[in-house]
Design a protein around this motif. Sequence first.
Motif, PDB file in Angstrom:
ATOM      1  N   SER A  26       0.855  -1.183   0.000  1.00  0.00           N
ATOM      2  CA  SER A  26       0.000   0.000   0.000  1.00  0.00           C
ATOM      3  C   SER A  26       0.892   1.235   0.000  1.00  0.00           C
ATOM      4  O   SER A  26       2.072   1.159   0.318  1.00  0.00           O
ATOM      5  CB  SER A  26      -0.920   0.026   1.226  1.00  0.00           C
ATOM      6  OG  SER A  26      -0.188   0.291   2.391  1.00  0.00           O
ATOM      7  N   ARG A  55       2.394  -9.366 -10.144  1.00  0.00           N
ATOM      8  CA  ARG A  55       0.991  -8.999  -9.929  1.00  0.00           C
ATOM      9  C   ARG A  55       0.792  -7.968  -8.822  1.00  0.00           C
ATOM     10  O   ARG A  55      -0.337  -7.560  -8.562  1.00  0.00           O
ATOM     11  CB  ARG A  55       0.176 -10.243  -9.598  1.00  0.00           C
ATOM     12  CG  ARG A  55       0.048 -11.172 -10.761  1.00  0.00           C
ATOM     13  CD  ARG A  55      -0.886 -12.279 -10.429  1.00  0.00           C
ATOM     14  NE  ARG A  55      -1.033 -13.170 -11.562  1.00  0.00           N
ATOM     15  CZ  ARG A  55      -1.810 -14.217 -11.555  1.00  0.00           C
ATOM     16  NH1 ARG A  55      -2.520 -14.501 -10.483  1.00  0.00           N
ATOM     17  NH2 ARG A  55      -1.883 -14.976 -12.618  1.00  0.00           N
ATOM     18  N   GLU A  56       1.823  -7.583  -8.157  1.00  0.00           N
ATOM     19  CA  GLU A  56       1.724  -6.657  -7.025  1.00  0.00           C
ATOM     20  C   GLU A  56       1.752  -5.226  -7.548  1.00  0.00           C
ATOM     21  O   GLU A  56       2.768  -4.739  -8.025  1.00  0.00           O
ATOM     22  CB  GLU A  56       2.886  -6.932  -6.094  1.00  0.00           C
ATOM     23  CG  GLU A  56       2.906  -6.420  -4.677  1.00  0.00           C
ATOM     24  CD  GLU A  56       1.899  -5.390  -4.257  1.00  0.00           C
ATOM     25  OE1 GLU A  56       2.267  -4.211  -4.174  1.00  0.00           O
ATOM     26  OE2 GLU A  56       0.748  -5.750  -3.993  1.00  0.00           O
ATOM     27  N   TYR A  57       0.626  -4.550  -7.458  1.00  0.00           N
ATOM     28  CA  TYR A  57       0.456  -3.220  -8.032  1.00  0.00           C
ATOM     29  C   TYR A  57       1.480  -2.219  -7.503  1.00  0.00           C
ATOM     30  O   TYR A  57       2.120  -1.501  -8.280  1.00  0.00           O
ATOM     31  CB  TYR A  57      -0.964  -2.721  -7.750  1.00  0.00           C
ATOM     32  CG  TYR A  57      -1.185  -1.297  -8.177  1.00  0.00           C
ATOM     33  CD1 TYR A  57      -1.353  -0.989  -9.520  1.00  0.00           C
ATOM     34  CD2 TYR A  57      -1.201  -0.260  -7.249  1.00  0.00           C
ATOM     35  CE1 TYR A  57      -1.550   0.326  -9.922  1.00  0.00           C
ATOM     36  CE2 TYR A  57      -1.391   1.049  -7.649  1.00  0.00           C
ATOM     37  CZ  TYR A  57      -1.560   1.336  -8.984  1.00  0.00           C
ATOM     38  OH  TYR A  57      -1.739   2.628  -9.388  1.00  0.00           O
ATOM     39  N   ASN A 117       4.941  -2.719  -8.983  1.00  0.00           N
ATOM     40  CA  ASN A 117       5.046  -2.302 -10.375  1.00  0.00           C
ATOM     41  C   ASN A 117       5.074  -0.787 -10.531  1.00  0.00           C
ATOM     42  O   ASN A 117       5.876  -0.258 -11.300  1.00  0.00           O
ATOM     43  CB  ASN A 117       3.904  -2.909 -11.200  1.00  0.00           C
ATOM     44  CG  ASN A 117       4.147  -4.355 -11.519  1.00  0.00           C
ATOM     45  OD1 ASN A 117       4.956  -4.672 -12.370  1.00  0.00           O
ATOM     46  ND2 ASN A 117       3.477  -5.236 -10.807  1.00  0.00           N
ATOM     47  N   VAL A 118       4.225  -0.096  -9.806  1.00  0.00           N
ATOM     48  CA  VAL A 118       4.192   1.367  -9.896  1.00  0.00           C
ATOM     49  C   VAL A 118       5.524   1.956  -9.452  1.00  0.00           C
ATOM     50  O   VAL A 118       6.106   2.817 -10.120  1.00  0.00           O
ATOM     51  CB  VAL A 118       3.029   1.936  -9.047  1.00  0.00           C
ATOM     52  CG1 VAL A 118       3.169   3.434  -8.858  1.00  0.00           C
ATOM     53  CG2 VAL A 118       1.693   1.600  -9.685  1.00  0.00           C
TER      54      VAL A 118
END
Length: 140
Positions: free
Chosen positions: A27, A93-95, A98-99
């Motif tokens: 997060s 797959r971990e947002y 990646n960002v």
Amino acid sequence: MFNEKEREQVNRYLSNQTFTCSIPFFSHDGPEYDIEYKFNVLGEKKMMSVGEYYMYAIVDIEILDIEERFKGYLKIMGRDFNKERMTNLFFKREYMFNVNITQCINGVLTYLHTGDHPRVNINDITMSDDLYENIMNKEI
């Protein structure tokens, strides 16, 4: 963004470099962990962003090392996973990963690119064999 000759020069430079990036854990306000990685530029692709087309650098990323406390988490949560499944679940797959890794790579390419702000699209993410073995052999 990069012509063929420039991309070869950039990749030659990148092949001898490793980079570190701090990434929040799952997060925006989660605890951050440091990751060591390297990447290379495969090419470029015209993609749309906010209604306009831009050239994006297509990159492959190899994760070389992560902070010890996150290795413990991966050991516990991924104890039954092979390297590919662990990479897929916790990195591809971990947002937030990646960002943030994309922002770090943009920062690196800013110094190697003379045009518009560089944009990055991730083609593939892999984990080094040494890192996977280190995670699986970690004492908890």
